[in-house]
Design an enzyme around this catalytic site. Structure first.
Site, PDB file in Angstrom:
ATOM      1  N   HIS A   1      -7.183  -5.780  -1.317  1.00  0.00           N
ATOM      2  CA  HIS A   1      -5.980  -5.031  -0.959  1.00  0.00           C
ATOM      3  C   HIS A   1      -4.923  -5.881  -0.251  1.00  0.00           C
ATOM      4  CE1 HIS A   1      -4.012  -1.185  -0.649  1.00  0.00           C
ATOM      5  NE2 HIS A   1      -3.932  -1.211   0.667  1.00  0.00           N
TER       6      HIS A   1
ATOM      7  N   SER B   1       0.835  -1.181   0.000  1.00  0.00           N
ATOM      8  CA  SER B   1       0.000   0.000   0.000  1.00  0.00           C
ATOM      9  C   SER B   1       0.888   1.256   0.000  1.00  0.00           C
ATOM     10  CB  SER B   1      -0.957  -0.041   1.192  1.00  0.00           C
ATOM     11  OG  SER B   1      -1.955   0.941   1.092  1.00  0.00           O
TER      12      SER B   1
ATOM     13  N   ASP C   1      -9.113  -4.821  -5.555  1.00  0.00           N
ATOM     14  CA  ASP C   1      -8.560  -3.782  -4.684  1.00  0.00           C
ATOM     15  C   ASP C   1      -9.000  -2.424  -5.205  1.00  0.00           C
ATOM     16  OD1 ASP C   1      -7.126  -2.103  -3.093  1.00  0.00           O
ATOM     17  OD2 ASP C   1      -5.155  -2.949  -3.544  1.00  0.00           O
TER      18      ASP C   1
END
Length: 281
Positions: free
Chosen positions: A260, A95, A232
Site C-alpha cells: 500500500h 489511499s 496492496d
C-alpha cells in the site's frame, strides 16, 4: 520541519513544508505522510503536507454531517492553496485521500497542473471492499494469511483500550494486507496521529463509496499518475484500474515489490518514476 496551523470553519488543520521547488500538495495527515516520502524527493520538489478534517482538531461540538462532506474538504484545500499563495499545484492523494485530490482537481482545475493518485481503488463501495477481501483469500500466500490472522486477533483489544484511534489500530493490524513485507509493523508511522472517527467513518464509509475515480479521470484532461502496489491487498486487485489503460492523459505504474505504500517500500524506484513523470512535458 516546521508545523503551521490554519483554521477552516472551526477546524484547526496543521500543515508542514519540506523541500524546495515545484509544489506538490499532499492531502492527509501532516504527521503521518512526511514519514513515508523520501528525503530525496524533497530535494526536487516542495512537499506540502496538509491535514484534512479527519486528522484536524475540531472546535465545533457537536459536529454535524455537513461539517465534513467531501465538498467541505475540497474548500479546505482551496483555502490552504490561497493561504500558501500557490497558483498551480500538483495535488497528491494516497489511499482514501485520492478521492479528495480528485474532487479538488475537478472543482478547481484552473489551479491544478497534475494529479497523483496512489494506492486507491476506483471506489470504496462495500461491493469493492468485499472484492478485495476475496482477492486476498484467493491469492495471498499461506504465510501472509497466517500473519494477518495473528495481527487482526489483537484489533478488538486495541480498540477497547483506545477507541478514539480505531482507524489507526485498524491500519496497523492490517499490515499483512498493506505491505510487501507482511511482517512489517507500522505502529511507529502512526505515533502521535489523532483522528476524528466521526469524520473518517463518514468519508470512508459513505462519501468515497459514492465516487468512481476511474470515471472521474476522464473528466479531468490534464496529466494523471496512478501508482499501485502489486501486493496492496487493501484495494486489490490492480486490474480494477484496467479501464484507464487507454486514456492518453493517464500514466499507470505498478510497483512490483510494494503493498500500500510504494513511496516507502520502493523509494528509489518510486522517486524515479514520479520525477520522470512530473518533468515530462
Amino acid at each position: 520541519m516546521t508545523y503551521n496551523k490554519m483554521v477552516c470553519d472551526g477546524f484547526e488543520l496543521n500543515y508542514c513544508i519540506k523541500g524546495h521547488g515545484q509544489p506538490i500538495l499532499i492531502v492527509g495527515s501532516s504527521i503521518y505522510y512526511p514519514r513515508l516520502f523520501s528525503q530525496e524527493l524533497s530535494q526536487h520538489f516542495q512537499l506540502i503536507f496538509l491535514d484534512h478534517r479527519g486528522f484536524g482538531k475540531s472546535t465545533k461540538r457537536p459536529m454535524k454531517q455537513e461539517d465534513y462532506t467531501l465538498d467541505k474538504i475540497v474548500e479546505d484545500i482551496e483555502q490552504a492553496r490561497q493561504i500558501l499563495k500557490l497558483d498551480n499545484v500538483i495535488i497528491l492523494g494516497h489511499s482514501g485521500h485520492a478521492f479528495m485530490a480528485m474532487a479538488y482537481a475537478i472543482a478547481y482545475p484552473q489551479h491544478v497542473e497534475k494529479v497523483i493518485l496512489l494506492n486507491t481503488a476506483p471506489t470504496n463501495s462495500q461491493e469493492r471492499q468485499q472484492q478485495s477481501i476475496s482477492y486476498f483469500e484467493t491469492h495471498a500466500s499461506a504465510g501472509r494469511k497466517k500473519q494477518f490472522e495473528q495481527d487482526i486477533a489483537l484489533l478488538e483489544q486495541d480498540i477497547e483500550q483506545d477507541p478514539k484511534r480505531r482507524f489507526v489500530h485498524m491500519c496497523i493490524r492490517m499490515g499483512a494486507h498493506s505491505f510487501y513485507d507482511y511482517t512489517f509493523n507500522a505502529a511507529s508511522m502512526w505515533e502521535d496521529v489523532d483522528t476524528n472517527m466521526e469524520i473518517i467513518d463518514y468519508l470512508w464509509g459513505v462519501a468515497f463509496a459514492q465516487q468512481n475515480l476511474s470515471q472521474l479521470v476522464h473528466q479531468f484532461h490534464k496529466p494523471i499518475f496512478v501508482g499501485l502496489g502489486k501486493y496492496d491487498y487493501l484495494v486489490a486487485p490492480v486490474a480494477l484500474w484496467e479501464t484507464v489503460d487507454q486514456v492518453p492523459h493517464v500514466t499507470k505504474v505498478i510497483f512490483e515489490k510494494s503493498g500500500h505504500n510504494p513511496m516507502f517500500e520502493e523509494p528509489a524506484y518510486f522517486d524515479e518514476q514520479l520525477i520522470q513523470w512530473i518533468k515530462k512535458e
